[in-house]
Design a protein around this motif. Structure first.
Motif, mmCIF file in Angstrom:
data_model
loop_
_atom_site.group_PDB
_atom_site.id
_atom_site.type_symbol
_atom_site.label_atom_id
_atom_site.label_comp_id
_atom_site.label_asym_id
_atom_site.label_seq_id
_atom_site.Cartn_x
_atom_site.Cartn_y
_atom_site.Cartn_z
ATOM 1 N N UNK A 113 -5.480 -21.538 -35.146
ATOM 2 C CA UNK A 113 -5.262 -22.731 -35.961
ATOM 3 C C UNK A 113 -3.829 -23.226 -35.858
ATOM 4 N N UNK A 114 -3.680 -24.539 -35.971
ATOM 5 C CA UNK A 114 -2.387 -25.203 -36.002
ATOM 6 C C UNK A 114 -2.464 -26.438 -36.874
ATOM 7 N N UNK A 140 -11.455 -24.403 -43.115
ATOM 8 C CA UNK A 140 -12.322 -24.351 -41.939
ATOM 9 C C UNK A 140 -12.186 -23.065 -41.126
ATOM 10 N N UNK A 141 -11.604 -22.029 -41.694
ATOM 11 C CA UNK A 141 -11.518 -20.769 -40.967
ATOM 12 C C UNK A 141 -12.892 -20.220 -40.656
ATOM 13 N N UNK A 142 -13.016 -19.391 -39.610
ATOM 14 C CA UNK A 142 -14.326 -18.823 -39.272
ATOM 15 C C UNK A 142 -14.866 -17.993 -40.424
ATOM 16 N N UNK A 143 -16.138 -18.129 -40.692
ATOM 17 C CA UNK A 143 -16.761 -17.493 -41.849
ATOM 18 C C UNK A 143 -17.892 -16.585 -41.369
ATOM 19 N N UNK A 144 -17.652 -15.285 -41.422
ATOM 20 C CA UNK A 144 -18.640 -14.326 -40.964
ATOM 21 C C UNK A 144 -18.258 -12.936 -41.434
ATOM 22 N N UNK A 204 -14.495 -11.736 -39.356
ATOM 23 C CA UNK A 204 -13.844 -12.959 -38.895
ATOM 24 C C UNK A 204 -12.436 -13.044 -39.453
ATOM 25 N N UNK A 205 -11.548 -13.662 -38.675
ATOM 26 C CA UNK A 205 -10.169 -13.830 -39.102
ATOM 27 C C UNK A 205 -9.591 -15.042 -38.385
ATOM 28 N N UNK A 206 -8.414 -15.433 -38.803
ATOM 29 C CA UNK A 206 -7.725 -16.538 -38.147
ATOM 30 C C UNK A 206 -6.270 -16.155 -37.931
ATOM 31 N N UNK A 207 -5.658 -16.817 -36.976
ATOM 32 C CA UNK A 207 -4.232 -16.678 -36.761
ATOM 33 C C UNK A 207 -3.704 -18.082 -36.496
ATOM 34 N N UNK A 208 -2.559 -18.404 -37.055
ATOM 35 C CA UNK A 208 -2.093 -19.764 -36.902
ATOM 36 C C UNK A 208 -0.718 -19.800 -36.238
ATOM 37 N N UNK A 209 -0.331 -20.989 -35.881
ATOM 38 C CA UNK A 209 0.982 -21.236 -35.321
ATOM 39 C C UNK A 209 2.067 -20.790 -36.302
ATOM 40 N N UNK A 227 -0.117 -26.622 -30.707
ATOM 41 C CA UNK A 227 -0.306 -25.177 -30.883
ATOM 42 C C UNK A 227 0.769 -24.347 -30.190
ATOM 43 N N UNK A 228 1.848 -24.977 -29.740
ATOM 44 C CA UNK A 228 2.817 -24.275 -28.896
ATOM 45 C C UNK A 228 3.547 -23.137 -29.604
ATOM 46 N N UNK A 229 3.640 -23.170 -30.913
ATOM 47 C CA UNK A 229 4.377 -22.109 -31.611
ATOM 48 C C UNK A 229 3.525 -20.874 -31.888
ATOM 49 N N UNK A 230 2.313 -20.849 -31.338
ATOM 50 C CA UNK A 230 1.469 -19.655 -31.440
ATOM 51 C C UNK A 230 1.623 -18.851 -30.151
#
Length: 320
Positions: free
Chosen positions: A255-256, A263-267, A270-275, A296-299
């Protein structure tokens, strides 16, 4: 008992909405279901239990798609009408109970908001039903079940939320390395038909016999069956990310310029990582929806690999 389920044009939103449909299917066994949605999302509903009909609603001028839907269903009596697009249609159709989602609540995840709309305290995980035909096709597309499968979603419907292709190449190389998380894993690379060209650097980085590539050339339920066979999914914020989470596959969303809290993945895993830049910082920097340049360049690759490693540990019942 009959249900009219009106849901999104967009694939990701439609996948999230299956959490609501799942509630009715599991709470009322035998309920007969009619789904109205956009053409892109329609295939994910083809194996819903006791499905009577899917009504595709391509957008038309002056709201003509709503008039077409009304004509298609007005002669039926509906025990439940669920409208997750917030239209007035539910109020002008014959039925016993009506549930209408009115606008987005950015204080909660969309799944939680929809759960509250139907009177649940907690949302169910989204679910996409598949049938044996698509499971067999997935078996034909992927290697023997003894080999790990790393699924990658390197594209998205907007360039701003698309991580650079070379970053995905580097992540794949690290995870598939002999001492990586999934040594020598088979790579499943997925995306929409118009996204293949942008994903070619990722595709070409994996030898042909070690990859399966699907960009619109297979049914979405076959894609879902392939995702269920996968051991890990990493991808941009997209409909395919939500499909992977709904499959129960460990899913890491990147995510960025979009909100992971909504809207993170839901299951189940599941996890998210952002910029490194927050959502607010990205948009304050002068970003615009009109531009397709990546935001998304700062990820970093290392940050994604670390998040994937932590997520994968949860699959084996470990916590880090």
């Amino acid at each position: 008992m009959r249900l009219l389920f009106i849901t999104s044009n967009r694939l990701g939103d439609a996948v999230l909405s299956t959490s609501v449909l799942r509630h009715y299917v599991e709470t009322f066994p035998g309920i007969r279901v009619t789904v109205a949605c956009g053409p892109v999302a329609a295939p994910i509903f083809k194996a819903v239990p006791n499905l009577e009909r899917i009504i595709e609603m391509p957008k038309q001028k002056r709201g003509g798609h709503w008039w077409k839907l009304w004509k298609s269903v007005v002669l039926n009596w509906w025990d439940v009408i669920v409208d997750l697009r917030g239209s007035a249609t539910a109020y002008v159709l014959p039925g016993w109970k009506r549930v209408v989602l009115s606008g987005n609540d950015d204080s909660v995840h969309r799944v939680e908001q929809m759960a509250r709309t139907i009177g649940l305290e907690k949302g169910l995980f989204p679910k996409i039903w598949i049938d044996p035909k698509h499971q067999l096709r997935a078996d034909a597309l992927l290697p023997d079940s003894q080999q790990n499968v790393l699924a990658i979603g390197p594209s998205a419907n907007w360039g701003g939320k698309t991580w650079a292709a070379q970053n995905f190449v580097d992540v794949i190389a690290q995870l598939r390395h002999a001492d990586g998380l999934l040594p020598n894993a088979h790579v499943l690379i997925v995306g929409a038909p118009n996204e293949r060209d942008a994903a070619m650097p990722v595709i070409n980085a994996v030898p042909e016999h070690q990859r399966t590539v699907i960009f619109g050339d297979e049914d979405l339920l076959t894609v879902q069956a392939c995702l269920e066979r996968s051991d890990l999914y990493i991808g941009n914020d997209s409909g395919l990310m939500h499909m992977a989470a709904a499959a129960g596959t460990p899913t890491l969303g990147l995510f960025g310029p979009t909100r992971e809290e909504n809207y993170g993945p839901c299951g189940p895993i599941a996890a998210h990582v952002r910029t490194n830049m927050s959502y607010e910082e990205i948009w304050a920097s002068g970003a615009t929806w009109r531009s397709h340049d990546s935001l998304m360049d700062s990820l970093s690759v290392d940050k994604v690999v670390a998040a994937a490693t932590t997520l994968f540990a949860r699959k084996n019942g470990n916590q880090e």
